[in-house]
Design a protein around this motif. Sequence first.
Motif, short mmCIF file in Angstrom:
data_model
loop_
_atom_site.label_atom_id
_atom_site.label_comp_id
_atom_site.label_asym_id
_atom_site.label_seq_id
_atom_site.Cartn_x
_atom_site.Cartn_y
_atom_site.Cartn_z
N ASN A 49 0.83 -1.21 0.00
CA ASN A 49 0.00 0.00 0.00
C ASN A 49 0.86 1.26 0.00
OD1 ASN A 49 -2.76 -0.82 -0.08
ND2 ASN A 49 -2.53 -1.62 1.99
N LEU A 50 2.00 1.23 0.70
CA LEU A 50 2.91 2.36 0.65
C LEU A 50 3.43 2.56 -0.77
CD1 LEU A 50 4.76 4.57 1.77
CD2 LEU A 50 6.37 2.76 2.46
N MET A 51 3.82 1.49 -1.42
CA MET A 51 4.30 1.60 -2.80
C MET A 51 3.21 2.15 -3.71
SD MET A 51 7.42 0.67 -2.62
CE MET A 51 7.79 0.59 -4.36
N ALA A 52 1.95 1.73 -3.48
CA ALA A 52 0.85 2.22 -4.30
C ALA A 52 0.65 3.73 -4.12
CB ALA A 52 -0.44 1.48 -3.95
N VAL A 53 0.77 4.21 -2.88
CA VAL A 53 0.65 5.64 -2.63
C VAL A 53 1.78 6.41 -3.32
CG1 VAL A 53 0.77 7.42 -0.83
CG2 VAL A 53 -0.65 5.40 -0.49
N LEU A 54 3.00 5.87 -3.27
CA LEU A 54 4.13 6.53 -3.92
C LEU A 54 3.96 6.57 -5.44
CD1 LEU A 54 7.07 5.04 -1.81
CD2 LEU A 54 6.10 7.34 -1.66
N VAL A 55 3.45 5.49 -6.01
CA VAL A 55 3.20 5.46 -7.46
C VAL A 55 2.13 6.49 -7.83
CG1 VAL A 55 2.27 4.07 -9.35
CG2 VAL A 55 3.96 3.08 -7.79
#
Length: 237
Positions: free
Chosen positions: A161-167
């Motif tokens: 989910n952190l990676m999704a927010v960064l993307v």
Amino acid sequence: MTKTLCEALKRSESGETLDPKNWDDIRAQGHRMLDDMIDYAANIRDRPVWQPIPDEARARFHAALPLEPSDLAEVYREFTDFIVPYATGNVHPGFMGWVHGGGTAVGMLAEMLAAGLNANLGGRDHIPIEVERQIVEWTRQMFGFPSGASGIFVTGTSMANLMAVLVARTAVLGRSVRQHGVGDEGARLTAYTSSAAHGCISKAMDIAGFGSDAFAVRRGRSIPSHRGGRIACADRA
């Protein structure tokens, strides 16, 4: 580093090499560990799902910093006596709490192979990178993602989910955000999720530089979800 610890490290012969002193001994110890863990998984139904930690066991993990090396067999005895009996219990088929995966015997063996290979997938030309790319491609095909879609493996859904927010941050604000930060423009953005969103998303907003107040749930503006966990607007699509 304290003087006492430094002197202890100098006395330790392990500073010269990380290899075991006797490969036959560690082979025998390793076989015992593997057999014990396979027995543990095979007979897990005979154990309680979970049991409380006795004061004696808990106290062992509040001991002073050890200054001398420990024998592997000694460490393993501590593992079998004071760690295995008091695990979360998610390996047990009767475990009904939270969303912890139970794991598999094959997965346990795969972890051993991966640890033994100790591959670093951050670059260079070696076959484990091709293995990762292959599985990403299979995943793309299974979920019907468009050709050219890529992905990475992370430790769990919180990191995902952190990676999704960064993307999403880069997609909305442009690649320059990775150099210059979100600034005032990012402060005006809001992230929407369903009312059933996990708390890790709020933390991801914080880490990504938006602040947890940019999370719509914090403002009472989450999207309602049905009993099955789907957001309400999905039925109207």
